[in-house]
Design a protein around this motif. Structure first.
Motif, mmCIF file in Angstrom:
data_model
loop_
_atom_site.group_PDB
_atom_site.id
_atom_site.type_symbol
_atom_site.label_atom_id
_atom_site.label_comp_id
_atom_site.label_asym_id
_atom_site.label_seq_id
_atom_site.Cartn_x
_atom_site.Cartn_y
_atom_site.Cartn_z
ATOM 1 N N ALA A 72 0.842 -1.190 0.000
ATOM 2 C CA ALA A 72 0.000 0.000 0.000
ATOM 3 C C ALA A 72 0.877 1.239 0.000
ATOM 4 C CB ALA A 72 -0.921 0.009 1.225
ATOM 5 N N GLY A 73 0.451 2.271 -0.723
ATOM 6 C CA GLY A 73 1.182 3.527 -0.728
ATOM 7 C C GLY A 73 2.268 3.598 -1.783
ATOM 8 N N LEU A 97 -2.625 0.712 5.516
ATOM 9 C CA LEU A 97 -3.421 1.760 4.879
ATOM 10 C C LEU A 97 -3.193 3.106 5.564
ATOM 11 C CD1 LEU A 97 -6.812 -0.099 4.257
ATOM 12 C CD2 LEU A 97 -4.952 0.345 2.633
ATOM 13 N N ILE A 98 -3.035 3.086 6.891
ATOM 14 C CA ILE A 98 -2.743 4.331 7.615
ATOM 15 C C ILE A 98 -1.393 4.890 7.170
ATOM 16 C CG2 ILE A 98 -2.175 5.284 9.891
ATOM 17 C CD1 ILE A 98 -4.230 3.327 11.078
ATOM 18 N N ALA A 100 0.064 4.388 4.330
ATOM 19 C CA ALA A 100 -0.080 4.881 2.957
ATOM 20 C C ALA A 100 -0.706 6.271 2.950
ATOM 21 C CB ALA A 100 -0.925 3.908 2.147
ATOM 22 N N GLN A 101 -1.699 6.486 3.802
ATOM 23 C CA GLN A 101 -2.340 7.796 3.885
ATOM 24 C C GLN A 101 -1.376 8.878 4.371
ATOM 25 O OE1 GLN A 101 -5.661 7.039 6.469
ATOM 26 N NE2 GLN A 101 -6.920 6.127 4.858
ATOM 27 N N ARG A 102 -0.367 8.474 5.119
ATOM 28 C CA ARG A 102 0.604 9.431 5.654
ATOM 29 C C ARG A 102 1.857 9.561 4.784
ATOM 30 N NH1 ARG A 102 0.235 9.028 12.270
ATOM 31 N NH2 ARG A 102 -2.034 8.821 12.385
ATOM 32 N N GLY A 103 1.802 8.971 3.604
ATOM 33 C CA GLY A 103 2.880 9.164 2.639
ATOM 34 C C GLY A 103 3.952 8.107 2.626
ATOM 35 N N ARG A 105 5.246 3.953 2.042
ATOM 36 C CA ARG A 105 4.959 2.756 1.257
ATOM 37 C C ARG A 105 5.105 1.550 2.165
ATOM 38 N NH1 ARG A 105 8.068 1.824 -4.368
ATOM 39 N NH2 ARG A 105 7.904 4.094 -4.175
#
Length: 252
Positions: A72-73, A97-98, A100-103, A105
């Motif tokens: 993810a990411g 996923l968290i 990935a949301q914070r930039g 990988r």
């Protein structure tokens, strides 16, 4: 008019025969065996947390064996997430996923096999091949033991390691690993969780890392479930600045 129609039909039939004949001589391109094997690994992975297979990739270790992983990411800082013995890569999916949301990988490989150290190293290599500039490894319980062992044997070195409730030995030798691992390291355990706090203290005492931190929480939480509140804050701070976070004193 009838003659023209007959000729036209004859030409059409000839063209059709030529097309059919041409198709008959075309040989379809051979399937790439590695691509077929990779897709099989993705399709058969035991990942019931996913509605589809789009987050799944196949990573390849030094022996050319393939293992499924959730990815993810797209950030240039990568995080390898290693699950517990009682779970799968799905244990880390929500946290991936968290990240990935914070930039970041995130990559959570399946380490259920006994060659878990090699799989973890393949995950590190996969992220680097994908262009990440920094790599961190986070493992829970058995995954924490594997995280320490894999990171100690990886070159170039990783940028930081976090082990949550790591046994000293579990399909890998963390006691030996920490005597070779120079990357910033954080060891976390709950003091109400059996002997895992003692394991963390022992690993901390043997660690040669210049920047290291021991976090003993007053909790029964184990492994992945430790990632909450203050531990999650420290983890995120560690990804941003591993040296400063590992050197930070524990609150009284």
């Amino acid at each position: 008019m009838r003659t023209i129609t007959t000729v036209t039909r004859g030409l059409a039939a000839a063209v059709l025969l030529a097309v059919v004949a041409g198709c008959g001589t075309d040989t379809p391109p051979p399937l790439d065996p590695s691509a077929v094997a990779r897709q099989r690994v993705i399709d058969t992975a035991d990942l019931d947390c996913l509605d589809d297979r789009s987050p799944v990739v196949a990573i390849t270790d030094a022996e050319q064996d393939m293992t499924a992983a959730i990815q993810a990411g797209t950030g240039d800082t990568g995080v390898v997430l290693l699950h517990q013995a009682d779970g799968t890569a799905c244990q880390w999916y929500a946290f991936a996923l968290i990240l990935a949301q914070r930039g970041y990988r995130a990559l959570a490989p399946d380490i259920t096999s006994r060659d878990a150290v090699e799989v973890a190293q393949a995950g590190i290599a996969h992220l680097r091949a994908g262009g990440v500039k920094r790599v961190f490894v986070i493992g829970a319980s058995r995954g924490g033991t594997v995280a320490l062992a894999a990171s100690a044997a990886t070159s170039p070195p990783v940028d930081g390691v976090i082990a949550l409730s790591a046994p000293t030995v579990y399909d890998a030798d963390a006691l030996t690993a920490v005597t070779k691992l120079g990357a910033p390291t954080i060891l976390v355990a709950g003091d109400l969780d059996g002997s895992f706090a003692d394991n963390a203290r022992e690993l901390y005492g043997l660690s040669i890392a210049k920047h290291k931190r021991l976090m003993i929480r007053s909790t029964v939480n184990h492994g992945v479930t430790l990632v909450d509140g203050q531990v999650e804050q420290a983890l995120m701070a560690f990804l941003a600045d591993p040296v400063a976070t590992a050197d930070a004193p524990e609150p009284a």
